[in-house]
Design a protein around this motif. Structure first.
Motif, PDB file in Angstrom:
ATOM      1  N   VAL A 135       0.845  -1.185   0.000  1.00 10.81           N
ATOM      2  CA  VAL A 135       0.000   0.000   0.000  1.00 10.81           C
ATOM      3  C   VAL A 135       0.886   1.242   0.000  1.00 10.81           C
ATOM      4  O   VAL A 135       1.757   1.389   0.864  1.00 10.81           O
ATOM      5  N   ASN A 152      -0.428   4.486   0.094  1.00  8.91           N
ATOM      6  CA  ASN A 152      -1.028   5.472   0.983  1.00  8.91           C
ATOM      7  C   ASN A 152      -1.061   4.935   2.407  1.00  8.91           C
ATOM      8  O   ASN A 152      -2.116   4.582   2.943  1.00  8.91           O
ATOM      9  N   ASP A 199     -10.870  -2.160   9.572  1.00  4.82           N
ATOM     10  CA  ASP A 199     -10.838  -1.319   8.371  1.00  4.82           C
ATOM     11  C   ASP A 199      -9.480  -1.364   7.686  1.00  4.82           C
ATOM     12  O   ASP A 199      -9.394  -1.374   6.453  1.00  4.82           O
ATOM     13  N   ARG A 200      -8.399  -1.391   8.484  1.00  3.50           N
ATOM     14  CA  ARG A 200      -7.051  -1.396   7.907  1.00  3.50           C
ATOM     15  C   ARG A 200      -6.190  -2.485   8.529  1.00  3.50           C
ATOM     16  O   ARG A 200      -5.014  -2.290   8.804  1.00  3.50           O
ATOM     17  N   LEU A 238      -6.825  -7.476   1.903  1.00  4.19           N
ATOM     18  CA  LEU A 238      -6.998  -6.057   2.194  1.00  4.19           C
ATOM     19  C   LEU A 238      -5.879  -5.227   1.571  1.00  4.19           C
ATOM     20  O   LEU A 238      -6.118  -4.162   0.982  1.00  4.19           O
ATOM     21  N   LYS A 248      -6.409  -4.835  -2.075  1.00  3.54           N
ATOM     22  CA  LYS A 248      -7.480  -3.878  -2.353  1.00  3.54           C
ATOM     23  C   LYS A 248      -6.990  -2.445  -2.167  1.00  3.54           C
ATOM     24  O   LYS A 248      -7.216  -1.586  -3.028  1.00  3.54           O
ATOM     25  N   LEU A 249      -6.323  -2.166  -1.051  1.00  2.00           N
ATOM     26  CA  LEU A 249      -5.866  -0.804  -0.780  1.00  2.00           C
ATOM     27  C   LEU A 249      -4.776  -0.375  -1.759  1.00  2.00           C
ATOM     28  O   LEU A 249      -4.707   0.794  -2.144  1.00  2.00           O
ATOM     29  N   ASP A 258      -6.722   0.494  -4.825  1.00  2.00           N
ATOM     30  CA  ASP A 258      -7.484   1.732  -4.659  1.00  2.00           C
ATOM     31  C   ASP A 258      -6.586   2.947  -4.777  1.00  2.00           C
ATOM     32  O   ASP A 258      -7.003   4.005  -5.233  1.00  2.00           O
ATOM     33  N   GLY A 259      -5.326   2.769  -4.334  1.00  2.00           N
ATOM     34  CA  GLY A 259      -4.385   3.884  -4.411  1.00  2.00           C
ATOM     35  C   GLY A 259      -3.864   4.094  -5.813  1.00  2.00           C
ATOM     36  O   GLY A 259      -3.145   5.073  -6.079  1.00  2.00           O
TER      37      GLY A 259
END
Length: 357
Positions: A12, A14, A193-194, A341, A344-345, A348-349
C-alpha cells in the motif's frame, strides 16, 4: 486450493511506514535508507524538525544522505546544490538561474510513538490519523526495550509469519516454549478497516518461558495487525476460570494478575527481497521492572533469530522454485484476510509497489 508465492507482492502506498527509531536519528546527520525500492534521506534539524527527501541529487545523482545540514536545508556535498525541505533547489554554486525542474521528491514524515514514519504516497495526501497507535518509550505505563533486524526476504513473508502464530509451537519451541498444544487451537480473527485483530484465550496453563506462573492460570493475548505491516499486541495472566466467566470475551486489561506486557512491531519493505523489522517489548510497570524487560528482550532476541533463520530460508527456497505454490491451512485465515486487504488498498491507491530492488 493453491496460490502462487512467486508473484511480486503488492504494498500500500497510501500508508505510513516506519523508517527509524527516533533516538537513532541524530540532529544534523543525514540518514539514508530505502523503502519500497525508493532511496530516501531523512534529517533532523537543530530545531528538531524532521524532513524526508528523495536521496538522489538532480545534478549527478549523488546521494543527499552524504550531504550537509544547513538549518532547515540540505546541501549536496558533491557539487554544492542546496535543497529546501520541500525538495526544491534554492542554490546552485556559480549559477544564478535555477531551473524550475530542479527539485526532488518530498515525503511527508512524522515522529510519533518513538518511531519516524514516512508516508509513501503523494505527500499532499498524507493523513496523520492513519498512523497505527503504537506504544512509544514516553508511555508512562510500560518499560520497553527495542531493536531491529534486517532480513534478506520480502516483507510479505514476515507479515505472514506475524499473522499466523501457530508457528510458535515449532519455530519457537526453544524460546517462547508455547508447547505443541498452542498450534492445536484457533484464535478469534476479526477484520478491521485497515487490518485484522487476532485474539486468543489459553485456559488452565502455567504461562510460558520466563513468565511462568506457580499456579494454573488463564492467559489472554490480543493483537492488531495493521497496514502496512504493524503489530500491536498486549497479553496478560488472569485467574483460573476467568475465560469461562467472561464466556471467552476479552478481559479488562487492568484485571490481569500478572505478566501484563505490550509489544509494538513493524515490518518495512526496503526492496523487493529485503526488509527491516522493528520491535519493542516490555512489561507494564505494575508487572515488572527493568530486569524483567531485559529478560524479555533476551528471549525476544532468541525468538526473532529463530524467525529470521526460517524466513530467509523460505525466501531462498521460493527463489529457486519455478512457479512456487502455497497450500493454505485453517491457520491462514488472518493471512488471507490481510493480504486481500492490502491488495485492495494498493489497487485503490492506483499504485502497487512491486519487486523494485
Amino acid at each position: 486450493m493453491t496460490a502462487s508465492a512467486h508473484a511480486p507482492a503488492p504494498y500500500v502506498r497510501n500508508a505510513w511506514y516506519v523508517a527509524a527509531w527516533s533516538q537513532d536519528l541524530a540532529a544534523e546527520k543525514p540518514f539514508g535508507l530505502t523503502i519500497l525500492g525508493e532511496p530516501i534521506v531523512l534529517w533532523r534539524t537543530a530545531s528538531n524538525a524532521i524532513h524526508a527527501l528523495e536521496d538522489r541529487c538532480v545534478h549527478r545523482l549523488a546521494p543527499l544522505s552524504l550531504g550537509r545540514c544547513e538549518g532547515e536545508r540540505l546541501r549536496c556535498m558533491y557539487h554544492g546544490l542546496l535543497f529546501d525541505a520541500a525538495g526544491k533547489v534554492v542554490e546552485i554554486p556559480g549559477q544564478d538561474i535555477i531551473p524550475a525542474q530542479a527539485r526532488v521528491k518530498h515525503y511527508a514524515v512524522i515522529e510519533r510513538h518513538s518511531w519516524v514514519w514516512v508516508w509513501m504516497g503523494a505527500a499532499e495526501t498524507a493523513d496523520p490519523a492513519l498512523i497505527p497507535p503504537a506504544v512509544g518509550f514516553d508511555d508512562p505505563d510500560y518499560l520497553l526495550g527495542h531493536g531491529h533486524l534486517d532480513y534478506a526476504a520480502e516483507a510479505r513473508l514476515i507479515n505472514d509469519n506475524l499473522l499466523d502464530f501457530s508457528h510458535l509451537s515449532y519455530v519457537h519451541a526453544n524460546s517462547f516454549g508455547a508447547g505443541p498444544q498452542f498450534a492445536q487451537t484457533q484464535p478469534t480473527i476479526t477484520p478491521l478497516d485497515r487490518g485484522v485483530r487476532v485474539q486468543r484465550w489459553r485456559t488452565n496453563t502455567f504461562g510460558q518461558s520466563n513468565r511462568k506462573s506457580p499456579v494454573p492460570i488463564d492467559t489472554w493475548q490480543s493483537y492488531d495487525f495493521l497496514v502496512p505491516g504493524v503489530l500491536l499486541m498486549w497479553s496478560g495472566q488472569y485467574k483460573l476460570g476467568a475465560a469461562q466467566a467472561l464466556d471467552f470475551a476479552p478481559p479488562v486489561m487492568d484485571d490481569a494478575i500478572g505478566g501484563l506486557n505490550f509489544t509494538s512491531q513493524a515490518v518495512t519493505p526496503l526492496t523487493g527481497t529485503t526488509s527491516r523489522y522493528f520491535f519493542s517489548w516490555g512489561p507494564h510497570r505494575r508487572h515488572g521492572d527493568e530486569a524483567t524487560r531485559d529478560a524479555m528482550m533476551a528471549m525476544a532476541g532468541m525468538a526473532f533469530a529463530e524467525d529470521k533463520l526460517m524466513i530467509e530460508a523460505q525466501q531462498r527456497m521460493i527463489d529457486v522454485t519455478a512457479d512456487p505454490r502455497i497450500m493454505p491451512t485453517s491457520h491462514d485465515r488472518g493471512v488471507i484476510l490481510f493480504n486481500r486487504l492490502v491488495k485492495k488498498l494498493a489497487g485503490d491507491g492506483g499504485e502497487a509497489a512491486r519487486d523494485a530492488a
